[in-house]
Every structure is written in structure tokens, then in C-alpha cells.
Write a protein that holds these residues in place. Structure first.
Motif, mmCIF file in Angstrom:
data_model
loop_
_atom_site.group_PDB
_atom_site.id
_atom_site.type_symbol
_atom_site.label_atom_id
_atom_site.label_comp_id
_atom_site.label_asym_id
_atom_site.label_seq_id
_atom_site.Cartn_x
_atom_site.Cartn_y
_atom_site.Cartn_z
ATOM 1 N N ALA A 181 -32.961 15.849 21.590
ATOM 2 C CA ALA A 181 -31.714 15.673 22.344
ATOM 3 C C ALA A 181 -30.813 16.906 22.308
ATOM 4 O O ALA A 181 -29.794 16.937 22.991
ATOM 5 C CB ALA A 181 -30.945 14.464 21.791
ATOM 6 N N TYR A 182 -31.189 17.906 21.489
ATOM 7 C CA TYR A 182 -30.278 19.038 21.278
ATOM 8 C C TYR A 182 -30.958 20.368 21.584
ATOM 9 O O TYR A 182 -32.141 20.542 21.271
ATOM 10 C CB TYR A 182 -29.799 19.051 19.821
ATOM 11 C CG TYR A 182 -29.205 17.743 19.386
ATOM 12 C CD1 TYR A 182 -27.876 17.428 19.644
ATOM 13 C CD2 TYR A 182 -29.979 16.797 18.710
ATOM 14 C CE1 TYR A 182 -27.339 16.215 19.249
ATOM 15 C CE2 TYR A 182 -29.456 15.580 18.320
ATOM 16 C CZ TYR A 182 -28.128 15.295 18.594
ATOM 17 O OH TYR A 182 -27.608 14.092 18.209
ATOM 18 N N PRO A 183 -30.179 21.311 22.112
ATOM 19 C CA PRO A 183 -30.746 22.636 22.332
ATOM 20 C C PRO A 183 -30.847 23.456 21.036
ATOM 21 O O PRO A 183 -31.467 24.504 21.019
ATOM 22 C CB PRO A 183 -29.756 23.282 23.306
ATOM 23 C CG PRO A 183 -28.473 22.564 23.099
ATOM 24 C CD PRO A 183 -28.818 21.185 22.660
ATOM 25 N N ASP A 184 -30.180 22.978 19.977
ATOM 26 C CA ASP A 184 -30.153 23.699 18.707
ATOM 27 C C ASP A 184 -30.558 22.721 17.597
ATOM 28 O O ASP A 184 -29.940 21.660 17.457
ATOM 29 C CB ASP A 184 -28.715 24.229 18.486
ATOM 30 C CG ASP A 184 -28.583 25.055 17.222
ATOM 31 O OD1 ASP A 184 -29.403 24.874 16.289
ATOM 32 O OD2 ASP A 184 -27.648 25.874 17.155
#
Lengths: 170, 421
Positions: free
Chosen positions: A13-16
Motif C-alpha cells: 500500500a506504500y511507496p516507501d
């Protein structure tokens, strides 16, 4: 699904990957009951992030437990609305019947008793959270009934775990 | 006759299901904006409605949206603040548990307006039931094409993710929430840059409270003039009031912004418990300065409460009756702020620790001459000198208690005991 798979799914769910540390800690705590050092390190390894980043979150947020808690964590709200509606008396009652002080765990490992800041359910004050569930509009009688039901649930679970296997052909 | 809109579905059986939401006209606002409005026109509509944020500060929502730079090469993010940690407040939980599609539609409309394809809903981790309901609703919305790629067959793509908090009040502060979303300890950031320019992952980010967002679909379907026609000009719209404490009918009430606090407590919430009298009311969560009984005619809106020396905050109304010691209430409030201080800045971290020690001593009947002057001095040292509003909220609350109920503090010190025990 394994813990690793659950964490990897949450991290998508996260780019990082650093953002996924909190969701990963929630998953790991559900899996292990609390978050000892080796679990924190496993989380860091799965996400490929610095271990210190995981440690610093596990010790900052109050819902993460680095020490074990009892099978049922009784989290009694004693913030203003609950205090005005009698949470102090409920705490005294719990300490008396469980024979522990707040912060402690009963000898049988069944109950840990804590007071917590506002649970955000002030319309049904006084409120206590046990596991995922809220119990509101509590008084001594309701509290006793709740403790009985939790003990019964623990007994049933223990009964299932230790239930004798049916005899072949029986 | 005032017609509730935000709570329309919460008492309906299966109000959390998509079918119920659609049957009541749900997702028509999303259809309307995608077919009839440009993103800029949605922003303009919200500006015209004069909607002000329902999270605490009351900043104009349309103006906040308009700060997002046009044509930025970074992705834009919408963050929904559902941390709801302010004691006395539970409105957002009830929306998420009982009418989660109202929030999802609001997120989609708002995301379209600001040009975001991704939204994160930051929900406090204790709200397990709300998290489950919202997860279920997100899955339903994806299935029906209200979320995902090509929403309702248009070129608008939009995804909603839930991010669970883990028990830190400071996450309600928007920049601390962003730090938490980035996987760090939740400590506030220096502003500027403001999140609209450099927020989540240094990208343009809009952060709105659940209730603020929930107003948006209704503004789309009913118009800005309808919204402006409810309550005072400068703080219009329907408002959710959370009433708790020593009152007959605690609960969540949707009423026009600006309703007199006395009417809310005495009529809607049923007044004091049998045989008791109201002594004071905290109108907007524990950071809002307490209002004594004789001043309860004040209107529940941003400007009226500000003029009366308090604030609307989260509209978490806590009623205190004449059986209760105000020193005890003040001590418990400061204990909360002390516990929740993130530790970033000294006036808050050390000052509140000092204040708690003095207050506990006074409440225990061990107060000393000069303690109240010391508390005044500490409030002065904390207020206006902290990195975020947490320290200010604590100092404002204590100052109001010392101002309106000073005689109770004095009695504790002079009598060497709590007169209420």
C-alpha cells in the motif's frame, strides 16, 4: 498466510517500505502476542529497513507491547468522561477481585490490568477494551459478568486444546 | 425543522452496507462531480459553502484544497484524519462504524477535487470495529467501480488505504500524522512548508477530518447555499456534537452549527443527573477551556466560543456536575496531556510534568502557599512556546480552571484536603 506474506501484502500500500513498519508491527503483535527483540528484528528484515526504525516505533506507540501481556488485556479508560462516570470505582473493584494492581498480570496469566487514555467511546462511559472489543456502560455487576464470560471462554478454549481424541470407531 | 444528513444512516439497520447507502441516494454526489464538474469547480463549490474543518482548528476547507499547487510533477495525496484522540470525542468512530460509505464517497469526491489518486485513512488502532467496517466497505466500493481504476468508467483512478495508528494522541496533529504515516515517531514538523505544498513523502497533501469530508457529498448534492443556510454565516453547516459525562442522555447529536450550549446540554442531552446541578461544561474536548454554568448560553460555533474564551475544537462536550471536584478534573486533563506529550519540545515535555506534580499535590491536600502562582507561571511558560498546539491546549484548559474555579484550588490548599472527598 504466513506473517511474512501478510506483512508483504500490507507493505504494497506504500511507496516507501518504512511506512509499512506500523502495519507490520500490528501483524507481528497479533501473531506473537507481544513484540520481543527477535520479532522486531524479523520485521525489519522482512521490510528491508533499519532495525532502529522498528525499535523506535515499537517503543513510542502505546498499543505496541514489548513485554508479554495476559491472555485478556483489560484496558480500562480512566480519562475525564469515564472518570466522571465511575471508572475509579471499577478499577478498585478489578484490583480487588483479580488481586493485582494496575499494570500487573494475574498469576495464571489470564488477565493483565491497565488503565488507558480516552478510547473514543465516551457516550458509553465507563468503557473498557478487551482485545478487539469495547464494553461500555460498565458497573460492578456488568464487570463481574464480563470477567466470568472471559474465564469461561478461556476454559472452553483450554478444553478444546486438551480435548481427548475420539477413539477409533467410537 | 432541522434535517440530519451526516447521521441519516447511522440508526438504519445495515447502514454500513453499500446497498443501504445506495438506496438512500449514496454515491450520487460522486456520479455528479465526475460527469458535471471539473476538479476546480468542486473546489470552488466547497469554498462557496464556507465549510470549515471539523477536526479542531476550523480552517476553511475549500481554501485548504486550493493551496495544492497545480501541475506538480509529484503525486498528490489525500489523508483522512481519523485518529480521534481528543477525550470527549467519538463522532468519527460512529460514522466509520455505521455509515462507512459516506466517508468513502467523500474521499473519492475530495480526491477528484484535489487531483489525488491515493488516499490514506489514518485510524486510531483501538477502533477495531471501525477499521473492519471500513475495510469491508472499501472492498464493496471497489467491486461496484466507485474505487479503483477508471472510477465509474471515467479516467479518474482512486484508491483508499487504511493506516492504523497505535495509540498516540499527537497523531491528530496533521504533521505528526504524516510522520507516523511515513513510519516514524509521531512528532510535529516545522511549518512552512505546509502539507498542501510538501506533505506526505514531500508531495502535495490535503489532510481533513472524517466529519469534514463527510460534509462534502451533501454539499455537492444539495448545493453550497443549502449548507450556508444552516447556522451562523461564518461557521455554517450541520455539526456533530458528542455529549458525555454527568448528563442524562450522553450521545452523538447532529444539530445546526451555533446551537446554544445550554440548549444542547439541557434539552437535547436531557440535563444533569437526578438531584444534581451542572457546574461546568467543557465544550470541545479537553483542550477547550471549561465554561462555568452561568455562561452556557454561548453558541456552539468557532467564533462564538472563541469570543467566550473557549473553542469549538472537536465539539466533544463533557458535562461536569456539582458533585465533582474541579481540581481533580483539571489534574486528570493535564495528566492526559503529560502522558501524550511527544517529547519533542521542552516547555511541553518538562512543563507539563511539573504542572502534574503540583496539581496532584494540591488535590491530595498537600498544596503549599504559592502553588497557584507557580501554576500561573508554568502556564505562561508553556502557552505559545511549544512546537505544536498540544502544550497550548493543556495550558488553556488549566488557565480556565484556575480562573473560573480558583476558590476550589484555594480551599484544597487552605484546608489541606479535597473538600469533595
Amino acid at each position: 498466510m504466513s506473517m511474512r506474506e501478510k506483512i508483504e501484502q500490507a507493505a504494497a500500500a506504500y511507496p516507501d517500505q518504512r511506512s509499512a513498519i506500523m502495519p507490520a508491527l500490528v501483524i507481528a503483535q497479533k501473531e506473537h502476542g507481544h513484540l520481543p527483540g527477535p520479532v522486531l528484528e524479523e520485521v525489519a528484515d522482512i521490510l528491508g529497513v533499519e532495525r532502529i526504525w522498528v525499535y523506535e516505533l515499537a517503543t513510542f506507540y502505546t498499543l505496541f507491547h514489548t513485554e508479554p501481556v495476559g491472555r485478556f488485556h483489560l484496558q480500562l479508560c480512566d480519562n475525564v468522561s469515564c472518570m466522571l462516570c465511575g471508572s475509579e470505582d471499577l478499577l478498585t473493584h478489578l484490583e480487588t477481585v483479580l488481586k493485582i494492581k494496575k499494570g500487573d498480570t494475574t498469576a495464571d496469566g489470564l488477565f493483565t490490568l491497565s488503565t488507558v487514555e480516552c478510547l473514543g467511546a465516551c457516550e458509553m462511559a465507563p468503557v473498557m477494551q478487551v482485545g478487539d472489543d469495547y464494553h461500555g456502560n460498565l458497573d460492578v455487576a456488568r464487570l463481574d459478568a464480563l470477567l466470568d464470560s472471559l474465564r469461561a471462554a478461556a476454559g472452553r478454549a483450554a478444553g478444546i486444546e486438551h480435548a481427548p481424541q475420539p477413539l477409533p470407531g467410537g | 425543522m432541522f434535517e440530519p444528513v451526516l447521521l441519516k444512516n447511522v440508526e438504519v439497520a445495515n447502514g454500513h452496507l453499500l446497498s443501504t447507502y445506495e438506496a438512500g441516494g449514496g454515491y450520487q454526489a460522486l456520479r455528479k462531480v465526475l460527469s458535471e464538474y471539473t476538479p476546480d469547480e468542486v473546489v470552488e463549490l466547497v469554498k462557496q459553502s464556507n465549510l470549515r474543518g471539523r477536526g479542531g482548528a476550523g480552517f476553511p476547507t475549500g481554501m485548504k484544497w486550493s493551496f495544492v499547487p497545480k501541475g506538480a510533477d509529484k503525486p498528490k495525496y489525500l489523508c483522512c484524519n481519523a485518529d480521534e484522540g481528543e477525550p470527549g470525542t467519538f463522532k468519527d468512530r460512529i460514522i466509520m462504524e455505521r455509515d462507512p460509505h459516506q466517508l468513502i464517497e467523500a474521499l473519492a469526491v475530495s480526491g477528484y477535487a484535489i487531483g489525488a489518486e491515493t488516499a490514506y485513512v489514518y485510524i486510531r488502532g483501538e477502533y477495531v470495529a471501525a477499521i473492519r467496517r471500513l475495510e469491508q466497505a472499501i472492498a464493496e466500493a471497489h467491486e461496484k467501480g466507485y474505487l479503483g481504476r477508471s472510477v465509474l468508467g471515467t479516467d479518474f483512478n482512486f484508491t483508499v488505504h487504511i493506516h492504523c495508528g497505535a495509540g498516540a494522541y499527537i497523531c491528530g496533529e496533521e504533521t505528526a500524522m504524516l510522520e507516523s504515516l511515513e513510519g516514524k515517531r509521531a512528532q510535529p514538523r516545522l511549518k512552512p512548508p505546509f502539507p498542501a505544498v510538501a506533505g506526505l513523502y514531500a508531495s502535495p497533501t490535503v489532510i481533513n477530518n472524517v466529519e469534514t469530508l463527510a460534509c462534502v457529498p451533501h454539499i455537492v448534492t444539495r448545493g453550497a447555499a443549502w449548507f450556508r443556510g444552516i447556522g451562523p454565516d461564518k461557521s455554517p453547516g450541520p455539526k456533530l456534537y458528542c455529549v458525555s459525562g454527568q448528563v442524562r442522555k450522553p450521545g452523538l447529536y447532529e444539530l445546526p452549527m451555533g446551537i446554544p450550549l445550554k440548549e444542547l446540554v439541557e434539552e437535547h442531552a436531557g440535563g444533569p443527573l437526578p438531584g444534581r446541578k451542572i457546574k461546568a461544561v467543557i465544550p470541545g474536548g479537553v483542550s477547550a477551556p471549561v465554561i462555568p454554568e452561568h455562561a452556557l448560553e454561548v453558541g456552539m460555533d468557532f467564533d462564538s466560543l472563541s469570543a467566550a474564551g473557549s473553542m469549538l475544537g472537536s465539539a466533544g462536550v463533557i458535562v461536569v456536575d456539582d458533585s465533582t471536584c474541579m481540581v481533580k478534573v483539571a489534574t486528570r486533563i493535564i495528566e492526559f496531556f503529560h502522558h501524550e506529550s511527544c517529547g519533542k519540545c521542552t516547555p511541553c515535555r518538562e512543563g507539563l510534568n511539573w504542572v502534574v506534580k503540583v496539581l496532584r499535590r494540591i488535590e491530595a491536600g498537600e498544596g503549599a502557599p504559592g502553588d497557584l502562582e507557580q501554576l500561573d507561571m508554568l502556564c505562561k511558560g508553556i502557552f505559545g512556546n511549544t512546537f505544536c498546539a498540544l502544550g497550548d491546549g493543556a495550558a488553556m484548559g488549566l488557565r480556565a480552571a484556575l480562573k473560573h474555579f480558583r476558590e476550589e484550588f484555594v480551599a484544597h490548599i487552605e484546608e489541606g484536603r479535597c473538600p469533595f472527598h
